[in-house]
Design a protein around this motif. Structure first.
Motif, PDB file in Angstrom:
ATOM      1  N   THR A  71       0.810  -1.227   0.000  1.00 24.25           N
ATOM      2  CA  THR A  71       0.000   0.000   0.000  1.00 24.25           C
ATOM      3  C   THR A  71       0.842   1.276   0.000  1.00 24.25           C
ATOM      4  N   LEU A  72       1.878   1.294   0.861  1.00 23.88           N
ATOM      5  CA  LEU A  72       2.658   2.515   1.007  1.00 23.88           C
ATOM      6  C   LEU A  72       3.484   2.818  -0.227  1.00 23.88           C
ATOM      7  N   TYR A  73       3.585   1.852  -1.140  1.00 19.11           N
ATOM      8  CA  TYR A  73       4.415   2.012  -2.335  1.00 19.11           C
ATOM      9  C   TYR A  73       3.595   2.160  -3.605  1.00 19.11           C
ATOM     10  N   LEU A  77      -1.667   6.792  -5.197  1.00 15.34           N
ATOM     11  CA  LEU A  77      -2.291   7.301  -3.965  1.00 15.34           C
ATOM     12  C   LEU A  77      -2.911   8.678  -4.176  1.00 15.34           C
ATOM     13  N   VAL A  86      -3.752   0.385   5.380  1.00 15.11           N
ATOM     14  CA  VAL A  86      -2.399  -0.164   5.420  1.00 15.11           C
ATOM     15  C   VAL A  86      -2.398  -1.385   6.330  1.00 15.11           C
TER      16      VAL A  86
ATOM     17  N   THR B  43       5.469   7.027   0.391  1.00 10.41           N
ATOM     18  CA  THR B  43       4.023   7.253   0.382  1.00 10.41           C
ATOM     19  C   THR B  43       3.617   8.720   0.253  1.00 10.41           C
ATOM     20  N   LEU B  71       7.690   9.017   6.092  1.00 16.78           N
ATOM     21  CA  LEU B  71       6.705   8.738   5.038  1.00 16.78           C
ATOM     22  C   LEU B  71       7.078   9.416   3.723  1.00 16.78           C
ATOM     23  N   TYR B 301      -0.905   9.990   7.184  1.00 10.83           N
ATOM     24  CA  TYR B 301      -1.323   9.135   6.068  1.00 10.83           C
ATOM     25  C   TYR B 301      -2.843   9.193   5.862  1.00 10.83           C
TER      26      TYR B 301
END
Lengths: 180, 310
Positions: A71-73, A77, A86, B43, B71, B301
């Motif tokens: 998800t973070l990559y 997004l 996440v 992210t 992040l 986030y």
């Protein structure tokens, strides 16, 4: 969901494909001494466990299994209306010197595999990374290909390939649907 | 999809138990990044945040800064002491100017309760409250809750004692809002001069003896005596405070044997907490600090998507 347009794999076919992939992994890496498996959440994880089981059966050696959440990559997004949830990544072994076989259910645009490569390389530097997928449906948007493929399926972009696994969905099959 | 459906994080009072749960789950997943050799994920690449602190802070400001950097975001810090605020610029003008530079979020600490709310109305970017007066300190409340949840497995049925300077404590208020929503039983105790009236209405038990709150507690959250906010004579001396309210090994025997000791820092050793307790096995103060980074990563986030949702 609507009726499937076509059944691509039933449980027996899925089993055979996974067994073949396991043999290919052994052959390609001359055993499993350095081999580790990392499943991409979500359905790559049970598939990685099943492959590990077979590798143990065929070679009598336990192969470590990790979990990767990409998800973070993701590269989309900023285009999504809401961020996806996440989940934890868990790669409980050292990567240097290891061959990591990334495992996912479907290979499509290649963007998930790209994200998984970046995620994995941030955790450590394995000797090599290989990719195993149950279904390759084409339509790559990035220069990525799989090392091990359960089944190649020509599809259109207006279709969806769904992999159902006992561990997640209660039964094993792969089916093709029209996009709603 | 699982972002927070709001632009700002101003307090735990306005969050639902589900939203708190989402933040804590996300923080748990992100915490792993803090322990990696390469502490950076892409992210929030290309996003930028400012920390705007009208009050001193090391821990909170740096914790936010590191969270954003882990992040992949860029962070600038405004030191109010050397900024246009000194020339008399209003809070509203300051945040509007910062917003006009294309920021994604303003992390603000202010001595006046409600200042972040004012800022949030003035700008289109996210505003995160890093402590406003004696009102709320939501990310501290969340990191305390994460620490409790990781150690105790949940909140339902837990007795959480919050001890000390309740009156001046935004930490206490955020903890109370969050913990009561998630099913914990909160007891507060402190000298009567430092116990604000009407706290029972928040759903907590108010005690005037420290022993009453400690008895059978699962968690003991010890507040810092905020001498900088005490304009009047609230207490005779710090020594007397320690004698009647300080958390000592003897007093800790009243709590459950596996009770956790928490403190938001900075510690006044020998005043609200004895060094034996602060450095003892039950203390989870360092864990709180690590969880602080994880919780702030989660908040950044989860607020990051809302611009496109609106």
């Amino acid at each position: 969901m609507a009726e499937p347009k076509a059944m691509l794999m039933d449980a027996a076919q899925m089993n055979r494909a996974l067994s073949r992939i396991a043999h290919e992994i052994i052959e390609r890496n001359k055993g499993v001494e350095r081999v580790t498996l990392v499943g991409i959440r979500r359905r790559g994880v049970p598939l990685a466990r099943r492959l590990a089981q077979r590798l143990q059966e065929f070679e009598g050696r336990e192969v470590p299994v990790g979990t990767l959440d990409i998800t973070l990559y993701r590269d989309d997004l900023s285009e999504l209306s809401s961020v996806p949830q996440v989940h934890k990544s868990d790669v409980p072994f050292k990567l240097p010197g290891k061959v990591v076989v990334l495992v996912d259910d479907v290979l499509y645009t290649g963007r998930t595999a790209r994200a998984a490569l970046d995620a994995l390389l941030d955790i450590g530097r394995p000797a090599a990374i290989q990719l195993a997928v149950l279904v390759d449906r084409g339509h790559r948007e990035l220069p990525i290909r799989a090392d091990y493929v359960g089944k190649n399926v020509p599809t259109s972009r207006h279709e969806v390939v769904e992999v159902h696994l006992t561990e997640v969905d209660g039964e094993d099959f792969v089916a093709l649907y029209d996009l709603p | 999809m699982g972002g927070l459906k709001r632009k700002d994080l101003l307090g735990l009072q306005e969050l639902s138990a589900e939203e708190i749960d989402l933040i804590l789950n996300t923080a748990e997943a992100l915490k792993e990044i803090v322990t990696r050799p390469i502490k950076k994920v892409p992210t929030l690449k290309g996003r930028s945040y400012v920390t705007l602190f009208y009050e001193n802070s090391t821990r909170t400001a740096k914790s936010f800064e590191l969270a954003a950097k882990y992040l992949g975001a860029d962070v600038v810090n405004v030191a109010v002491g050397s900024s246009s605020v000194k020339k008399g610029e209003s809070l509203r003008d300051t945040v509007m100017n910062l917003n006009a530079m294309g920021l994604d979020g303003i992390i603000i600490r202010h001595p006046q309760g409600g200042a972040p709310h004012l800022a949030a109305q003035a700008v289109s970017c996210s505003v995160i409250n890093a402590g406003d007066g004696i009102h709320e300190h939501p990310t501290q409340g969340l990191l305390d809750m994460l620490t409790i949840r990781q150690r105790k497995g949940g909140f339902r049925g837990l007795k959480v004692a919050i001890i000390g300077d309740i009156l001046h404590s935004r930490v206490a208020r955020s903890n109370i809002h969050g913990l009561t929503k998630c099913g914990a039983e909160v007891w507060v105790a402190g000298p009567s001069t430092l116990l604000p009236p009407g706290f029972e209405e928040l759903g907590v038990k108010v005690c005037t003896r420290v022993e009453e709150a400690l008895e059978g507690a699962d968690v003991v959250n010890v507040l810092r005596l905020q001498l900088e906010r005490m304009e009047r004579a609230f207490l005779p001396t710090s020594r007397e405070y320690h004698r009647f309210w300080g958390i000592t090994p003897e007093r800790m025997r009243l709590a459950k044997p596996d009770a956790l000791v928490m403190h938001p820092g900075p510690l006044n050793r020998g005043v609200e907490i004895s060094s034996y307790v602060a450095d003892g096995d039950q203390a989870v103060i360092q864990e709180q600090v690590t969880n602080g980074v994880a919780v702030r990563m989660a908040v950044l986030y989860l607020l990051a998507s809302r611009g496109d949702a609106a």
